[in-house]
Design an enzyme around this catalytic site. Structure first.
Site, short mmCIF file in Angstrom:
data_model
loop_
_atom_site.label_atom_id
_atom_site.label_comp_id
_atom_site.label_asym_id
_atom_site.label_seq_id
_atom_site.Cartn_x
_atom_site.Cartn_y
_atom_site.Cartn_z
N TRP A 101 1.29 -1.19 0.28
CA TRP A 101 0.36 0.39 -0.25
C TRP A 101 0.97 1.39 0.09
O TRP A 101 0.24 2.00 -0.67
CB TRP A 101 -0.68 -0.14 0.92
CG TRP A 101 -2.17 -1.34 1.01
CD1 TRP A 101 -2.04 -2.05 1.80
CD2 TRP A 101 -3.02 -1.35 0.15
NE1 TRP A 101 -3.31 -2.76 1.17
CE2 TRP A 101 -3.69 -2.49 0.07
CE3 TRP A 101 -3.31 -0.27 -1.34
CZ2 TRP A 101 -5.05 -2.98 -0.51
CZ3 TRP A 101 -3.73 -1.18 -2.50
CH2 TRP A 101 -4.90 -2.38 -1.84
N ASP A 170 -1.43 6.35 6.11
CA ASP A 170 -2.81 6.15 6.45
C ASP A 170 -2.97 5.06 7.07
O ASP A 170 -1.63 3.77 7.23
CB ASP A 170 -2.33 5.32 4.78
CG ASP A 170 -3.36 4.35 4.31
OD1 ASP A 170 -3.48 4.31 5.23
OD2 ASP A 170 -3.08 3.60 2.86
N LYS A 194 -12.22 -1.36 7.73
CA LYS A 194 -11.72 -2.53 8.62
C LYS A 194 -12.27 -2.18 10.13
O LYS A 194 -12.91 -2.84 10.03
CB LYS A 194 -10.54 -1.84 8.66
CG LYS A 194 -10.11 -2.92 7.00
CD LYS A 194 -9.04 -2.29 6.86
CE LYS A 194 -8.50 -1.96 5.10
NZ LYS A 194 -8.38 -3.43 4.41
N1 PMP Z 1 -4.34 0.98 2.21
C1 PMP Z 1 -4.43 0.49 2.77
C2 PMP Z 1 -3.41 0.05 4.78
C3 PMP Z 1 -5.54 -0.95 2.77
O1 PMP Z 1 -4.99 -1.93 3.53
C4 PMP Z 1 -5.61 -0.08 2.10
C5 PMP Z 1 -6.97 -1.31 1.46
N2 PMP Z 1 -7.24 -2.91 1.48
C6 PMP Z 1 -5.64 0.91 0.62
C7 PMP Z 1 -4.93 1.45 1.80
C8 PMP Z 1 -6.69 0.73 0.07
O2 PMP Z 1 -8.15 1.34 0.33
P1 PMP Z 1 -8.79 1.52 -0.69
O3 PMP Z 1 -9.49 0.02 -0.88
O4 PMP Z 1 -10.39 1.96 0.63
O5 PMP Z 1 -9.09 2.26 -1.91
#
Ligand code: PMP
Length: 359
Positions: A101, A170, A194
Site C-alpha cells: 500500500w 495511511d 476495516k
Molecule cells: N491502504 C491500506 C493500508 C489498505 O489496507 C487498503 C485496502 N486494503 C488500502 C489502502 C486501499 O483502500 P481502498 O480499497 O479503500 O482504496
C-alpha cells in the site's frame, strides 16, 4: 449462526451495530423512511453526520485545530489527492515503504512531482517496519508519508517518527485500534471497511494550518478545502456508510473507548501469536517480533500441502478469511476491533489442535 470472520476488509462489524441498523432500517428516528432515503440536507441526516464527526473527535482526542472529513474514493484516492494538494512544485515528497500500500501511495505521488524513498524494507519482503533512516536531511520536504499498519504483510508501527516536515499516515487498517497522538500528524486517512464500518466512506483528519498550504490548481471536488468548508456536504456524501460509521463509533464508546479496545486487541492478538510462538516452529510469523501487527497476524505453515489442509479444515469450522495474500503466502488472521475475543481464542485453540495432529 455468525462465522468467525477474519476477513482483511471489508471485515467484521459488531453484531450489536448490525442489529441496530436492522431495527432502524425501514423507519429511522420516526421519519417514516430509511436513513438511506433521507435528504442529505435534512436535519435528521445532519444529526447523524455531525454525531459521527463528534464521536470520532472524542474517541481519538482530535483537537479543534483539525478538520474531520468524510470523503469517497477509498484510501486509494487519497494516494493521489495528497500529492495533488500538498506536493509543491519545488519540493520533494518522502515515502517510507513498508508494504504494497505504501508502494501504491508512492506511485501516485510520482505523477505530481519529486518523490524520494526515505527507507524501505522491501528486500526483507516487508517483514518489518523500516528503522534505518535519518530525518535530518528531509527538512525542506513537502511531507513524509507512512503506512501505519501493513494489512498484507502484518506489520505495524509502534512509535511514529517525529518528523520535521508534515507527517501523513495511511491508517486504513489500524485506526482506532490503539491510542495515538493525533498532533504528531498533519493528515491521517483511513478507508472505513476495516475498523470503522462498511466500505464507501474514507475518513480524513487534517490539520487546518496544513490545509492552508495546499496548491490552488486542483479540481474542486479533489480539494480538501472544498470538503472542509462544507462540512463534507459539498456534494452528496455516502449517507448510509456514514450512518454505519456513527453506530460503530457509538459501539467503540460503549466498549470503554480506544484505550479499552486496545487492551482487548492486545489480548486477542496475544492468543494467536502465542499459538504461533508455542508451536515449536510449525507456524512461523511473517513479521519480526518488534513489528508485529495487532490487526493482521500473518504466518506460514511448513509446506503448501499443510497450508491447504489447514485452510480447508478451518473453513469447515466456520473460520473465514484466513488465506494469506499471494505476496506473502500462508495465512493471515485479521483481528480488527469488531472481531470478538472468543473468535481469536477459538482460532488459537484450533491452530494448536491442528499442529498437534499434523506435526
Ligand atoms: N491502504 C491500506 C493500508 C489498505 O489496507 C487498503 C485496502 N486494503 C488500502 C489502502 C486501499 O483502500 P481502498 O480499497 O479503500 O482504496
Amino acid at each position: 449462526m455468525r462465522a468467525y470472520n477474519f476477513n482483511a476488509g471489508p471485515a467484521a462489524i459488531p453484531l450489536e451495530v448490525l442489529e441496530r441498523a436492522q431495527k432502524e432500517l425501514v423507519n429511522f428516528n420516526n421519519t417514516g423512511m430509511s436513513v438511506m432515503e433521507l435528504s442529505h440536507r435534512s436535519k435528521d441526516y445532519e444529526e447523524v453526520h455531525n454525531r459521527a464527526n463528534a464521536l470520532l473527535r472524542e474517541l481519538l482526542g482530535i483537537p479543534d485545530t483539525y478538520e474531520v472529513l468524510f470523503l469517497q474514493g477509498g484510501a486509494s484516492l487519497q494516494f493521489s489527492m495528497i500529492p495533488m494538494n500538498f506536493l509543491q512544485e519545488n519540493k520533494t515528497a518522502h515515502y517510507i515503504l513498508s508494504g504494497s500500500w505504501s508502494e501504491k501511495a508512492l506511485k501516485e505521488a510520482k505523477a505530481f512531482g519529486e518523490t524520494r524513498i526515505l527507507a524501505s524494507s522491501k528486500e526483507e519482503n516487508y517483514s518489518r517496519i523500516p528503522t534505518d533512516y535519518s530525518l535530518e536531511d528531509i527538512k525542506d520536504g513537502a511531507y513524509l508519508h507512512i503506512t501505519s499498519n501493513n494489512t498484507i504483510f502484518g506489520t505495524q508501527w509502534n512509535e511514529y517518527p517525529t518528523s520535521p516536515i508534515p507527517l501523513i499516515a495511511d491508517m486504513s487498517s489500524d485506526i482506532l485500534c490503539k491510542e495515538i497522538d493525533v498532533e504528531k500528524f498533519s493528515l491521517i486517512y483511513a478507508g472505513a471497511q476495516k475498523n470503522l464500518g462498511p466500505s464507501g466512506v474514507t475518513v480524513v483528519i487534517v490539520k487546518k494550518d496544513f490545509l492552508e498550504t495546499a496548491r490552488p490548481n486542483v479540481p474542486t471536488i479533489l480539494k480538501y478545502s472544498t470538503h472542509a468548508d462544507n462540512n463534507s456536504l459539498y456534494n452528496t456524501p455516502p449517507t448510509f456508510a456514514i450512518y454505519m460509521l456513527s453506530l460503530v463509533l457509538e459501539w467503540v464508546k460503549e466498549q470503554g473507548g480506544v484505550k479499552a479496545i486496545q487492551k482487548v486487541n492486545e489480548e486477542k492478538a496475544g492468543y494467536i501469536y502465542s499459538a504461533i510462538d508455542e508451536s515449536e516452529g510449525f507456524y512461523k510469523a511473517h513479521a519480526t517480533e518488534d513489528s508485529r501487527s495487532l490487526m493482521n497476524i500473518t504466518f506460514t505453515l511448513p509446506n503448501e500441502e499443510l497450508t491447504k489442509k489447514f485452510l480447508q479444515e478451518a473453513k469447515e469450522r466456520q473460520f473465514i478469511g484466513l488465506a494469506g495474500h499471494r505476496s506473502v503466502g500462508g495465512c493471515r488472521a485479521s483481528a480488527y476491533n469488531a472481531v470478538p475475543k472468543e473468535s481469536c481464542l477459538a482460532l488459537a485453540n484450533f491452530m494448536t489442535e491442528f499442529k498437534n495432529k499434523n506435526s
